[in-house]
Design an enzyme around this catalytic site. Structure first.
Site, PDB file in Angstrom:
ATOM      1  N   ARG A  77     -15.282   2.509  -1.441  1.00  0.00           N
ATOM      2  CA  ARG A  77     -15.204   3.773  -0.922  1.00  0.00           C
ATOM      3  C   ARG A  77     -14.352   4.317  -2.135  1.00  0.00           C
ATOM      4  NH1 ARG A  77     -10.684   6.520   1.975  1.00  0.00           N
ATOM      5  NH2 ARG A  77     -11.220   8.768   1.761  1.00  0.00           N
ATOM      6  N   HIS A 121     -10.789  14.432  -2.631  1.00  0.00           N
ATOM      7  CA  HIS A 121      -9.482  13.842  -2.543  1.00  0.00           C
ATOM      8  C   HIS A 121      -8.471  14.394  -3.372  1.00  0.00           C
ATOM      9  CE1 HIS A 121      -7.970   9.508  -0.872  1.00  0.00           C
ATOM     10  NE2 HIS A 121      -6.872  10.136  -1.549  1.00  0.00           N
ATOM     11  N   GLU A 166      -8.227  13.113   4.264  1.00  0.00           N
ATOM     12  CA  GLU A 166      -6.930  13.592   4.896  1.00  0.00           C
ATOM     13  C   GLU A 166      -6.647  14.886   4.569  1.00  0.00           C
ATOM     14  OE1 GLU A 166      -4.015  11.062   3.207  1.00  0.00           O
ATOM     15  OE2 GLU A 166      -4.845   9.271   4.142  1.00  0.00           O
ATOM     16  N   ASN A 292      -7.679   6.648   8.607  1.00  0.00           N
ATOM     17  CA  ASN A 292      -6.708   6.249   7.643  1.00  0.00           C
ATOM     18  C   ASN A 292      -5.464   5.938   8.463  1.00  0.00           C
ATOM     19  OD1 ASN A 292      -8.727   6.884   5.698  1.00  0.00           O
ATOM     20  ND2 ASN A 292      -7.366   7.912   4.537  1.00  0.00           N
ATOM     21  N   TYR A 294      -1.656   4.207   8.925  1.00  0.00           N
ATOM     22  CA  TYR A 294      -0.606   3.404   8.208  1.00  0.00           C
ATOM     23  C   TYR A 294       0.557   3.037   9.397  1.00  0.00           C
ATOM     24  CZ  TYR A 294      -3.027   3.976   3.901  1.00  0.00           C
ATOM     25  OH  TYR A 294      -3.974   4.229   2.902  1.00  0.00           O
ATOM     26  N   GLU A 353      -8.949   3.529   5.601  1.00  0.00           N
ATOM     27  CA  GLU A 353      -7.816   3.071   4.634  1.00  0.00           C
ATOM     28  C   GLU A 353      -6.869   2.496   5.723  1.00  0.00           C
ATOM     29  OE1 GLU A 353      -5.684   6.165   2.412  1.00  0.00           O
ATOM     30  OE2 GLU A 353      -7.434   7.076   1.719  1.00  0.00           O
TER      31      GLU A 353
HETATM   32  O1  IFM Z   1      -2.535   6.498  -1.793  1.00  0.00           O
HETATM   33  C1  IFM Z   1      -2.856   7.385  -0.520  1.00  0.00           C
HETATM   34  C2  IFM Z   1      -4.260   7.714  -0.473  1.00  0.00           C
HETATM   35  O2  IFM Z   1      -4.679   8.403  -1.492  1.00  0.00           O
HETATM   36  C3  IFM Z   1      -4.409   8.353   0.941  1.00  0.00           C
HETATM   37  N1  IFM Z   1      -3.977   7.744   1.961  1.00  0.00           N
HETATM   38  C4  IFM Z   1      -2.582   7.190   1.833  1.00  0.00           C
HETATM   39  C5  IFM Z   1      -2.809   6.248   0.699  1.00  0.00           C
HETATM   40  C6  IFM Z   1      -1.100   5.717   0.516  1.00  0.00           C
HETATM   41  O3  IFM Z   1      -0.128   6.638   0.498  1.00  0.00           O
END
Ligand code: IFM
Length: 451
Positions: A77, A121, A166, A292, A294, A353
């Site tokens: 990606r 992005h 995002e 995504n 985290y 992600e």
């Molecule tokens: O690096 C970023 C990415 O560009 C978008 N999502 C989170 C990642 C980590 O912060």
């Protein structure tokens, strides 16, 4: 049980983004983007760095694709830089920009790697920002026109498309918190920006369908698992507001064609201007949602807190290595995926992600040992496996990131890669986590890491 096998055809991949890895910002006719402007503004980036060179992927893409092949990564990606294709955001096309992505795509296909392209992005052409950026409605239409060009040219070789990465981050961090480009600080502007990004997403879908037969199309949202800090009503309401602003604001319009009512009321006069027909366009059916993930967040009511009158609670059990306010919490991923299944009619999902930044260093043996990243990946991929076992329609997992790169306002202070990037020499070194992930990509079975 220590072994978990994923379904046949599950897509294993890695992800990057144009401004974070390409460099070559003044080459072959690329126009300036808002990230060039922002990163060159003193005081905006933690270490004062820019993305001018970063991983120099623009010149080293063949080496990078060869590394992916060596690692057995079958899906990649990446994002396309709008200002390489249209230096002023609209109007004259820069053929050399298209040529770069054509060359990258052929290199990937020849290596047996499927390309997955993100169309936006965060690196908006500066000329469009000068004309009002995403807060201006026309930008959604300029985005549609840019997508027309890209997919007309690349629609046969790329069949997996993501409109935005995002939209929460770009709208809120870039236009309300001011920590990302374009560095604005106004809630109404941020919410209007989000609305126009979603509108651009909906406008782009039929264009992609027309130009890229059989394409799979989606959007990528950053989503969190959110819990109230206590069972008290005020904390529960605060958590619902955080969820409304962060998750539901960017999901309900896509799936239900409405913004969440509680948040429309909360935002009041800051709510975006919506024109007739917008919500129908935004909810144009798509094929998958990119997730995504985290962290999870624990949210408490705080009358002195942010615009939502809430704050994040940091618990003592969070490891000191947990990145700032990002708790390493794999169960949150499992619960988020199940929640998406239950609340949004079991959509097809891709984890687009997931990863963790660590203070990696090259050891005396010339290797990069990152057991904590392997632990992070193992737990999160295990959570993904459990979600599939429980009926979530999850079709793939992309680790963030293929290699260490430019982490936006944090510059080069964070390393997320499976590959270590030496920014001085440009050398790439596959980390232990990269080797571990490579084995997973080949076997499709998750093994408990060796301790
Ligand atoms: O690096 C970023 C990415 O560009 C978008 N999502 C989170 C990642 C980590 O912060």
């Amino acid at each position: 049980m220590s072994n978990y096998t994923f379904p046949e055809g599950f897509k294993w991949g890695t992800a990057t983004a144009s401004y974070q890895i390409e460099g070559a910002v003044n080459e072959d006719g690329r126009g300036p983007s808002i990230w060039d402007t922002f990163s060159h503004t003193p005081g905006k980036i933690e270490d004062g760095s820019t993305g001018d060179v970063t991983c120099d992927h623009y010149h080293r893409y063949k080496e990078d694709v060869a590394l992916m092949k060596e690692m057995g990564i079958r899906n990649y990606r990446f994002s396309i830089s709008w200002s390489r294709i249209l230096p002023s955001g609209k109007g004259e096309i820069n053929r050399k920009g298209l040529d770069f992505y054509k060359a990258l795509t052929s290199e990937l296909l020849n290596a047996g790697i499927t390309p997955h392209a993100t169309l936006f992005h965060w690196d908006l052409p500066q000329a469009l920002q000068d004309a009002g950026g995403w807060a201006a409605r026309e930008t959604a239409y300029h985005f549609r026109d840019y997508v027309e060009i890209v997919t007309r040219e690349l629609g046969e070789s790329i069949r997996n498309w993501m409109t935005h990465n995002e939209p929460w981050v770009h709208s809120m961090v870039g236009h309300f918190q001011g920590d990302h480009a374009p560095g604005l600080k106004d809630l109404k502007t941020a919410l209007q920006t989000a609305h126009h990004m979603l509108l651009g997403h909906g406008l782009a879908i039929p264009v992609i369908r027309k130009n890229s037969q059989g394409a799979r199309i989606g959007i990528v949202n950053n989503l969190e698992w959110i819990e109230p800090a206590s069972s008290g009503i005020r904390d529960r309401e605060a958590a619902a507001r955080h969820d409304g602003a962060y998750n539901r604001w960017y999901l309900d319009p896509l799936y239900f064609g409405t913004y969440p009512r509680d948040m429309m009321e909360w935002y009041g006069s800051d709510a975006p201007k919506i024109e007739a027909g917008d919500m129908k366009i935004i909810s144009t059916p798509m094929d998958f949602l990119g997730v995504n993930y985290y962290t999870r967040r624990i949210i408490a009511h705080d009358s002195q807190g942010n615009f939502l009158k809430c704050r994040q609670v940091r618990y003592p059990f969070m490891r000191p290595s947990d990145y700032e306010e990002w708790e390493n919490n794999a169960e949150g991923l499992y619960r988020l995926l199940v929640r998406l299944k239950e609340d949004y009619e079991n959509p097809e999902l891709l984890i687009t992600e997931n990863g963790t930044p660590l203070p990696d260093e090259v050891g005396a043996d010339g290797e990069v040992h990152d057991p904590d990243r392997i632990d992070f990946l193992y737990r999160h991929i295990g959570a993904a496996w459990q979600a599939i076992a429980d009926g979530v329609d999850l079709k793939g997992y992309f680790a963030w990131s293929f290699m260490d790169n430019y982490e936006w306002c944090l510059g080069f202070t964070k390393r997320f890669g499976l590959i270590y990037t030496d920014y001085e020499s440009g050398q790439r070194i596959i980390k232990d986590s990269g080797r571990w992930y490579s084995e997973l990509c080949r076997s499709g079975t998750l093994h408990l890491p060796e301790s």
